[in-house]
Design a protein around this motif. Structure first.
Motif, mmCIF file in Angstrom:
data_model
loop_
_atom_site.group_PDB
_atom_site.id
_atom_site.type_symbol
_atom_site.label_atom_id
_atom_site.label_comp_id
_atom_site.label_asym_id
_atom_site.label_seq_id
_atom_site.Cartn_x
_atom_site.Cartn_y
_atom_site.Cartn_z
ATOM 1 N N HIS A 21 -38.009 -122.143 -7.140
ATOM 2 C CA HIS A 21 -39.412 -122.493 -6.913
ATOM 3 C C HIS A 21 -39.949 -121.795 -5.659
ATOM 4 C CE1 HIS A 21 -42.986 -124.974 -7.505
ATOM 5 N NE2 HIS A 21 -43.013 -125.096 -6.184
ATOM 6 N N LEU A 22 -39.179 -121.828 -4.577
ATOM 7 C CA LEU A 22 -39.602 -121.140 -3.357
ATOM 8 C C LEU A 22 -39.783 -119.648 -3.616
ATOM 9 C CD1 LEU A 22 -40.167 -120.789 -0.354
ATOM 10 C CD2 LEU A 22 -37.681 -120.771 0.027
ATOM 11 N N ALA A 23 -38.830 -119.056 -4.293
ATOM 12 C CA ALA A 23 -38.901 -117.624 -4.584
ATOM 13 C C ALA A 23 -40.166 -117.281 -5.369
ATOM 14 C CB ALA A 23 -37.655 -117.185 -5.345
ATOM 15 N N GLU A 24 -40.467 -118.073 -6.379
ATOM 16 C CA GLU A 24 -41.671 -117.832 -7.187
ATOM 17 C C GLU A 24 -42.936 -117.970 -6.351
ATOM 18 O OE1 GLU A 24 -41.605 -120.418 -10.587
ATOM 19 O OE2 GLU A 24 -39.786 -119.488 -11.382
ATOM 20 N N ARG A 25 -43.006 -119.028 -5.551
ATOM 21 C CA ARG A 25 -44.201 -119.267 -4.731
ATOM 22 C C ARG A 25 -44.398 -118.168 -3.685
ATOM 23 N NH1 ARG A 25 -46.365 -124.981 -4.434
ATOM 24 N NH2 ARG A 25 -47.619 -124.005 -2.819
ATOM 25 N N ALA A 26 -43.286 -117.659 -3.142
ATOM 26 C CA ALA A 26 -43.371 -116.647 -2.082
ATOM 27 C C ALA A 26 -43.442 -115.227 -2.627
ATOM 28 C CB ALA A 26 -42.169 -116.782 -1.149
ATOM 29 N N GLY A 27 -43.125 -115.051 -3.912
ATOM 30 C CA GLY A 27 -43.145 -113.719 -4.495
ATOM 31 C C GLY A 27 -41.932 -112.878 -4.128
ATOM 32 N N LEU A 43 -33.306 -111.485 6.674
ATOM 33 C CA LEU A 43 -34.519 -111.127 5.942
ATOM 34 C C LEU A 43 -35.226 -109.957 6.596
ATOM 35 C CD1 LEU A 43 -36.021 -114.698 5.439
ATOM 36 C CD2 LEU A 43 -34.865 -113.304 3.708
ATOM 37 N N HIS A 44 -35.882 -109.136 5.780
ATOM 38 C CA HIS A 44 -36.810 -108.148 6.308
ATOM 39 C C HIS A 44 -37.987 -108.918 6.888
ATOM 40 C CE1 HIS A 44 -34.741 -104.742 4.565
ATOM 41 N NE2 HIS A 44 -34.672 -105.398 3.410
ATOM 42 N N ARG A 45 -38.630 -108.365 7.873
ATOM 43 C CA ARG A 45 -39.737 -109.055 8.550
ATOM 44 C C ARG A 45 -40.832 -109.466 7.559
ATOM 45 N NH1 ARG A 45 -40.167 -112.233 12.379
ATOM 46 N NH2 ARG A 45 -39.020 -110.880 13.764
ATOM 47 N N GLY A 46 -41.175 -108.604 6.616
ATOM 48 C CA GLY A 46 -42.214 -108.935 5.639
ATOM 49 C C GLY A 46 -41.825 -110.096 4.744
ATOM 50 N N THR A 47 -40.570 -110.138 4.333
ATOM 51 C CA THR A 47 -40.081 -111.234 3.490
ATOM 52 C C THR A 47 -40.077 -112.534 4.271
ATOM 53 O OG1 THR A 47 -38.703 -109.688 2.245
ATOM 54 C CG2 THR A 47 -38.152 -112.034 2.064
ATOM 55 N N GLU A 48 -39.647 -112.470 5.515
ATOM 56 C CA GLU A 48 -39.642 -113.656 6.374
ATOM 57 C C GLU A 48 -41.059 -114.203 6.535
ATOM 58 O OE1 GLU A 48 -37.351 -114.711 10.395
ATOM 59 O OE2 GLU A 48 -38.769 -113.044 10.595
ATOM 60 N N THR A 49 -42.012 -113.317 6.718
ATOM 61 C CA THR A 49 -43.408 -113.717 6.855
ATOM 62 C C THR A 49 -43.908 -114.406 5.586
ATOM 63 O OG1 THR A 49 -43.844 -111.931 8.414
ATOM 64 C CG2 THR A 49 -45.757 -112.869 7.295
ATOM 65 N N LEU A 50 -43.535 -113.883 4.427
ATOM 66 C CA LEU A 50 -43.927 -114.515 3.154
ATOM 67 C C LEU A 50 -43.368 -115.926 3.040
ATOM 68 C CD1 LEU A 50 -43.395 -111.564 0.643
ATOM 69 C CD2 LEU A 50 -45.578 -112.610 1.285
ATOM 70 N N LEU A 51 -42.098 -116.111 3.387
ATOM 71 C CA LEU A 51 -41.476 -117.437 3.295
ATOM 72 C C LEU A 51 -42.124 -118.410 4.277
ATOM 73 C CD1 LEU A 51 -37.688 -116.567 2.909
ATOM 74 C CD2 LEU A 51 -39.294 -117.252 1.128
ATOM 75 N N ILE A 52 -42.346 -117.964 5.497
ATOM 76 C CA ILE A 52 -42.974 -118.835 6.501
ATOM 77 C C ILE A 52 -44.372 -119.236 6.044
ATOM 78 C CG2 ILE A 52 -43.944 -118.864 8.840
ATOM 79 C CD1 ILE A 52 -41.490 -117.148 9.683
#
Length: 75
Positions: A21-27, A43-52
């Motif tokens: 669910h988190l993965a889907e919501r964050a893309g 995490l890459h900085r961009g991925t971390e930003t998406l999750l946050i």
């Protein structure tokens, strides 16, 4: 802010979200979430930003490390 694997798991727990669910919501991919939470990679900085951003949009406050380490709470 830097997201810790433990914060990611705790935030998902507060929201009652699966890794999927988190993965889907964050893309992002589920394997990205799984591997991060299991300390297999950072995490890459961009991925971390998406999750946050995903957690914050869902009402989770990510608390920076302090005397007791990083934390999470619901707004």
């Amino acid at each position: 802010m830097e997201l810790a694997p433990e914060q990611c798991r705790a935030a998902r727990g507060l929201l009652n979200w699966t890794q999927e669910h988190l993965a889907e919501r964050a893309g992002v991919s589920r394997s990205t979430v799984r591997d991060f939470e299991c300390h297999r990679h950072v995490l890459h900085r961009g991925t971390e930003t998406l999750l946050i951003r995903t957690f914050e949009d869902a009402g989770v406050m990510l608390l920076p490390p302090g005397e007791y380490g990083p934390g999470v709470r619901i707004r």
